[in-house]
Motif scaffolding. Structure first.
Motif, PDB file in Angstrom:
ATOM      1  N   VAL A   1       0.822  -1.216   0.000  1.00 44.60           N
ATOM      2  CA  VAL A   1       0.000   0.000   0.000  1.00 44.60           C
ATOM      3  C   VAL A   1       0.858   1.270   0.000  1.00 44.60           C
ATOM      4  O   VAL A   1       0.647   2.175  -0.805  1.00 44.60           O
ATOM      5  CB  VAL A   1      -0.988   0.002   1.194  1.00 44.60           C
ATOM      6  N   GLU A   2       1.860   1.314   0.879  1.00 42.25           N
ATOM      7  CA  GLU A   2       2.669   2.542   0.965  1.00 42.25           C
ATOM      8  C   GLU A   2       3.467   2.770  -0.315  1.00 42.25           C
ATOM      9  O   GLU A   2       3.607   3.892  -0.790  1.00 42.25           O
ATOM     10  CB  GLU A   2       3.602   2.501   2.180  1.00 42.25           C
ATOM     11  N   LEU A   3       3.979   1.666  -0.893  1.00 43.57           N
ATOM     12  CA  LEU A   3       4.720   1.773  -2.157  1.00 43.57           C
ATOM     13  C   LEU A   3       3.816   2.384  -3.238  1.00 43.57           C
ATOM     14  O   LEU A   3       4.195   3.332  -3.928  1.00 43.57           O
ATOM     15  CB  LEU A   3       5.203   0.387  -2.592  1.00 43.57           C
ATOM     16  N   ILE A   4       2.608   1.839  -3.352  1.00 44.76           N
ATOM     17  CA  ILE A   4       1.704   2.291  -4.407  1.00 44.76           C
ATOM     18  C   ILE A   4       1.301   3.748  -4.188  1.00 44.76           C
ATOM     19  O   ILE A   4       1.235   4.550  -5.128  1.00 44.76           O
ATOM     20  CB  ILE A   4       0.451   1.377  -4.466  1.00 44.76           C
ATOM     21  N   ARG A   5       1.049   4.088  -2.925  1.00 48.91           N
ATOM     22  CA  ARG A   5       0.717   5.480  -2.614  1.00 48.91           C
ATOM     23  C   ARG A   5       1.873   6.393  -2.997  1.00 48.91           C
ATOM     24  O   ARG A   5       1.673   7.449  -3.596  1.00 48.91           O
ATOM     25  CB  ARG A   5       0.441   5.617  -1.118  1.00 48.91           C
ATOM     26  N   SER A   6       3.119   5.944  -2.687  1.00 49.64           N
ATOM     27  CA  SER A   6       4.283   6.790  -2.969  1.00 49.64           C
ATOM     28  C   SER A   6       4.487   6.983  -4.470  1.00 49.64           C
ATOM     29  O   SER A   6       5.132   7.927  -4.904  1.00 49.64           O
ATOM     30  CB  SER A   6       5.547   6.189  -2.338  1.00 49.64           C
ATOM     31  N   LEU A   7       3.916   6.067  -5.269  1.00 46.75           N
ATOM     32  CA  LEU A   7       4.050   6.198  -6.727  1.00 46.75           C
ATOM     33  C   LEU A   7       2.933   7.037  -7.324  1.00 46.75           C
ATOM     34  O   LEU A   7       2.857   7.205  -8.538  1.00 46.75           O
ATOM     35  CB  LEU A   7       4.062   4.807  -7.372  1.00 46.75           C
ATOM     36  N   GLY A   8       2.033   7.526  -6.473  1.00 41.82           N
ATOM     37  CA  GLY A   8       1.062   8.522  -6.955  1.00 41.82           C
ATOM     38  C   GLY A   8      -0.382   8.076  -7.057  1.00 41.82           C
ATOM     39  O   GLY A   8      -1.215   8.838  -7.559  1.00 41.82           O
ATOM     40  N   ALA A   9      -0.727   6.874  -6.583  1.00 44.79           N
ATOM     41  CA  ALA A   9      -2.131   6.445  -6.660  1.00 44.79           C
ATOM     42  C   ALA A   9      -3.005   7.404  -5.856  1.00 44.79           C
ATOM     43  O   ALA A   9      -2.631   7.829  -4.767  1.00 44.79           O
ATOM     44  CB  ALA A   9      -2.283   5.030  -6.127  1.00 44.79           C
ATOM     45  N   ASP A  10      -4.174   7.741  -6.411  1.00 45.89           N
ATOM     46  CA  ASP A  10      -5.088   8.629  -5.685  1.00 45.89           C
ATOM     47  C   ASP A  10      -5.815   7.877  -4.583  1.00 45.89           C
ATOM     48  O   ASP A  10      -6.107   8.429  -3.524  1.00 45.89           O
ATOM     49  CB  ASP A  10      -6.104   9.218  -6.669  1.00 45.89           C
TER      50      ASP A  10
END
Ligand SMILES: NC(=O)c1ccc[n+]([C@@H]2O[C@H](COP(=O)([O-])OP(=O)(O)OC[C@H]3O[C@@H](n4cnc5c(N)ncnc54)[C@H](OP(=O)(O)O)[C@@H]3O)[C@@H](O)[C@H]2O)c1
Length: 156
Positions: A20-29
Protein backbone atom coordinates in the motif's frame (compact mmCIF):
# COMPACT_ATOMS: atom_id res chain seq x y z
CA UNK A 1 -0.68 2.78 -12.56
CA UNK A 2 2.10 5.30 -13.11
CA UNK A 3 1.28 5.55 -16.81
CA UNK A 4 -2.39 6.11 -16.01
CA UNK A 5 -1.38 8.96 -13.69
CA UNK A 6 0.95 10.35 -16.36
CA UNK A 7 -2.02 10.43 -18.77
CA UNK A 8 -4.05 12.42 -16.25
CA UNK A 9 -6.32 9.73 -14.82
CA UNK A 10 -7.62 9.59 -11.25
CA UNK A 11 -6.34 6.17 -10.25
CA UNK A 12 -7.58 3.62 -7.74
CA UNK A 13 -4.92 0.93 -7.31
CA UNK A 14 -5.60 -2.53 -5.89
CA UNK A 15 -2.79 -4.30 -4.04
CA UNK A 16 -2.11 -6.15 -0.79
CA UNK A 17 -1.34 -4.41 2.51
CA UNK A 18 2.41 -4.79 2.25
CA UNK A 19 2.42 -2.77 -1.00
CA UNK A 20 0.00 0.00 0.00
CA UNK A 21 2.67 2.54 0.97
CA UNK A 22 4.72 1.77 -2.16
CA UNK A 23 1.70 2.29 -4.41
CA UNK A 24 0.72 5.48 -2.61
CA UNK A 25 4.28 6.79 -2.97
CA UNK A 26 4.05 6.20 -6.73
CA UNK A 27 1.06 8.52 -6.96
CA UNK A 28 -2.13 6.45 -6.66
CA UNK A 29 -5.09 8.63 -5.69
CA UNK A 30 -6.85 5.80 -3.88
CA UNK A 31 -5.54 2.41 -2.74
CA UNK A 32 -7.62 -0.69 -1.99
CA UNK A 33 -6.00 -3.53 -0.02
CA UNK A 34 -7.44 -6.65 -1.65
CA UNK A 35 -6.81 -8.73 1.48
CA UNK A 36 -9.25 -6.52 3.42
CA UNK A 37 -11.70 -5.26 0.83
CA UNK A 38 -13.11 -6.52 -2.47
CA UNK A 39 -13.05 -3.57 -4.88
CA UNK A 40 -15.87 -5.13 -6.90
CA UNK A 41 -18.21 -5.02 -3.90
CA UNK A 42 -17.59 -1.35 -3.02
CA UNK A 43 -19.53 1.74 -4.08
CA UNK A 44 -16.83 3.06 -6.42
CA UNK A 45 -17.48 3.08 -10.14
CA UNK A 46 -14.77 3.35 -12.78
CA UNK A 47 -14.41 4.44 -16.39
CA UNK A 48 -11.58 2.01 -17.12
CA UNK A 49 -10.60 -1.17 -15.28
CA UNK A 50 -7.23 -2.70 -16.09
CA UNK A 51 -7.36 -6.17 -14.55
CA UNK A 52 -3.75 -7.25 -14.14
CA UNK A 53 -4.23 -9.94 -11.49
CA UNK A 54 -7.25 -11.38 -13.30
CA UNK A 55 -8.65 -13.02 -10.19
CA UNK A 56 -12.27 -11.85 -10.43
CA UNK A 57 -14.95 -13.50 -12.52
CA UNK A 58 -16.13 -11.23 -15.32
CA UNK A 59 -19.62 -11.12 -13.80
CA UNK A 60 -18.22 -9.22 -10.81
CA UNK A 61 -17.15 -6.21 -12.81
CA UNK A 62 -17.53 -3.16 -10.60
CA UNK A 63 -18.33 -0.72 -13.39
CA UNK A 64 -21.99 -1.66 -13.69
CA UNK A 65 -23.72 1.64 -14.04
CA UNK A 66 -24.12 2.07 -17.79
CA UNK A 67 -21.53 4.80 -18.13
CA UNK A 68 -19.88 3.00 -20.99
CA UNK A 69 -16.97 1.79 -18.90
CA UNK A 70 -14.20 -0.32 -20.38
CA UNK A 71 -12.89 -3.49 -18.76
CA UNK A 72 -9.52 -4.75 -20.00
CA UNK A 73 -8.16 -8.15 -19.00
CA UNK A 74 -4.36 -7.89 -18.94
CA UNK A 75 -3.13 -10.88 -16.96
CA UNK A 76 -4.50 -14.14 -15.68
CA UNK A 77 -4.35 -17.86 -16.22
CA UNK A 78 -5.00 -18.73 -19.87
CA UNK A 79 -8.66 -19.75 -19.66
CA UNK A 80 -9.65 -16.61 -17.77
CA UNK A 81 -7.63 -14.46 -20.14
CA UNK A 82 -9.52 -15.96 -23.10
CA UNK A 83 -12.97 -15.25 -21.67
CA UNK A 84 -13.17 -11.59 -22.72
CA UNK A 85 -12.07 -12.67 -26.20
CA UNK A 86 -14.74 -15.39 -26.33
CA UNK A 87 -17.61 -13.61 -24.55
CA UNK A 88 -16.54 -9.96 -24.69
CA UNK A 89 -18.89 -8.92 -27.50
CA UNK A 90 -21.90 -10.58 -25.84
CA UNK A 91 -21.06 -9.03 -22.46
CA UNK A 92 -20.65 -5.65 -24.11
CA UNK A 93 -24.16 -5.96 -25.57
CA UNK A 94 -25.66 -7.02 -22.23
CA UNK A 95 -23.85 -4.64 -19.87
CA UNK A 96 -23.11 -1.79 -22.31
CA UNK A 97 -19.53 -1.89 -21.06
CA UNK A 98 -16.66 -2.63 -23.37
CA UNK A 99 -15.10 -5.96 -22.33
CA UNK A 100 -11.83 -6.87 -23.95
CA UNK A 101 -8.34 -8.37 -23.53
CA UNK A 102 -5.01 -6.67 -24.11
CA UNK A 103 -1.76 -8.13 -25.36
CA UNK A 104 1.28 -5.84 -25.29
CA UNK A 105 2.99 -5.13 -28.60
CA UNK A 106 6.51 -4.03 -27.88
CA UNK A 107 7.93 -1.41 -30.22
CA UNK A 108 10.81 1.05 -30.27
CA UNK A 109 8.56 4.12 -30.19
CA UNK A 110 6.80 3.07 -26.96
CA UNK A 111 10.09 2.07 -25.33
CA UNK A 112 11.58 5.46 -26.23
CA UNK A 113 8.51 7.13 -24.73
CA UNK A 114 8.91 5.09 -21.53
CA UNK A 115 12.62 5.90 -21.39
CA UNK A 116 11.87 9.63 -21.70
CA UNK A 117 9.30 9.44 -18.91
CA UNK A 118 11.79 7.56 -16.69
CA UNK A 119 14.54 10.09 -17.45
CA UNK A 120 12.12 12.88 -16.58
CA UNK A 121 11.27 11.18 -13.28
CA UNK A 122 7.62 10.86 -14.29
CA UNK A 123 7.79 7.08 -14.01
CA UNK A 124 9.88 5.25 -11.43
CA UNK A 125 10.77 1.62 -12.22
CA UNK A 126 10.14 -0.53 -9.15
CA UNK A 127 12.78 -3.23 -8.75
CA UNK A 128 12.00 -5.85 -6.13
CA UNK A 129 15.20 -7.92 -6.34
CA UNK A 130 18.33 -8.24 -8.48
CA UNK A 131 19.82 -11.66 -9.30
CA UNK A 132 23.11 -12.71 -10.92
CA UNK A 133 22.75 -15.02 -13.94
CA UNK A 134 23.77 -18.05 -11.88
CA UNK A 135 20.63 -17.60 -9.78
CA UNK A 136 18.10 -17.43 -12.63
CA UNK A 137 16.25 -20.55 -11.33
CA UNK A 138 15.69 -18.80 -7.98
CA UNK A 139 14.49 -15.68 -9.79
CA UNK A 140 12.01 -17.69 -11.86
CA UNK A 141 10.74 -19.52 -8.78
CA UNK A 142 10.20 -16.20 -7.01
CA UNK A 143 8.42 -14.78 -10.08
CA UNK A 144 6.20 -17.82 -10.41
CA UNK A 145 5.09 -17.53 -6.79
CA UNK A 146 3.19 -14.41 -8.01
CA UNK A 147 4.23 -11.88 -5.36
CA UNK A 148 7.01 -9.88 -6.99
CA UNK A 149 6.46 -6.20 -6.20
CA UNK A 150 7.49 -4.56 -9.48
CA UNK A 151 10.20 -6.25 -11.53
CA UNK A 152 13.17 -8.57 -11.07
CA UNK A 153 16.47 -7.68 -12.68
CA UNK A 154 19.15 -10.10 -13.91
CA UNK A 155 22.70 -8.76 -13.92
CA UNK A 156 24.76 -9.91 -16.89
N1 LIG B 1 -1.43 -8.95 -21.68
C1 LIG B 1 -0.12 -8.71 -21.75
O1 LIG B 1 0.38 -8.19 -22.74
C2 LIG B 1 0.77 -9.06 -20.57
C3 LIG B 1 2.11 -8.65 -20.56
C4 LIG B 1 2.87 -8.99 -19.45
C5 LIG B 1 2.32 -9.72 -18.41
N2 LIG B 1 1.03 -10.14 -18.48
C6 LIG B 1 0.40 -10.87 -17.39
O2 LIG B 1 0.03 -9.92 -16.40
C7 LIG B 1 0.04 -10.54 -15.13
C8 LIG B 1 0.88 -9.71 -14.20
O3 LIG B 1 2.20 -9.67 -14.69
P1 LIG B 1 3.36 -9.25 -13.71
O4 LIG B 1 4.65 -9.38 -14.42
O5 LIG B 1 3.03 -7.95 -13.05
O6 LIG B 1 3.19 -10.46 -12.68
P2 LIG B 1 3.69 -10.58 -11.28
O7 LIG B 1 4.98 -9.87 -11.12
O8 LIG B 1 3.61 -12.02 -10.92
O9 LIG B 1 2.58 -9.79 -10.42
C9 LIG B 1 2.61 -9.99 -9.10
C10 LIG B 1 1.93 -8.82 -8.41
O10 LIG B 1 0.51 -9.03 -8.47
C11 LIG B 1 -0.03 -8.74 -7.20
N3 LIG B 1 -1.29 -9.44 -7.01
C12 LIG B 1 -1.49 -10.77 -6.85
N4 LIG B 1 -2.82 -11.02 -6.70
C13 LIG B 1 -3.45 -9.81 -6.75
C14 LIG B 1 -4.82 -9.40 -6.65
N5 LIG B 1 -5.79 -10.29 -6.46
N6 LIG B 1 -5.10 -8.09 -6.77
C15 LIG B 1 -4.10 -7.19 -6.96
N7 LIG B 1 -2.80 -7.51 -7.06
C16 LIG B 1 -2.49 -8.81 -6.96
C17 LIG B 1 1.06 -9.20 -6.24
O11 LIG B 1 0.94 -8.51 -5.05
P3 LIG B 1 0.90 -9.31 -3.65
O12 LIG B 1 2.23 -10.00 -3.50
O13 LIG B 1 0.71 -8.26 -2.66
O14 LIG B 1 -0.24 -10.30 -3.75
C18 LIG B 1 2.35 -8.77 -6.97
O15 LIG B 1 2.70 -7.44 -6.66
C19 LIG B 1 0.55 -11.98 -15.34
O16 LIG B 1 -0.58 -12.83 -15.38
C20 LIG B 1 1.24 -11.90 -16.69
O17 LIG B 1 1.20 -13.14 -17.36
C21 LIG B 1 0.24 -9.80 -19.54
Amino acid sequence: MQLAKAFGAEVTAVCSGRNVELIRSLGADHVVDYTREDVTLGESRFDLIMDIAGTHPLRQLPARDDRGATYVMVGSVVDRFLRPILYGKVLTLVTRERVTSFVAKRNAEDLADLAERIDAGQIVPVIDRTYPMAEVPDAVRYLEAGHVAGKLVLTV
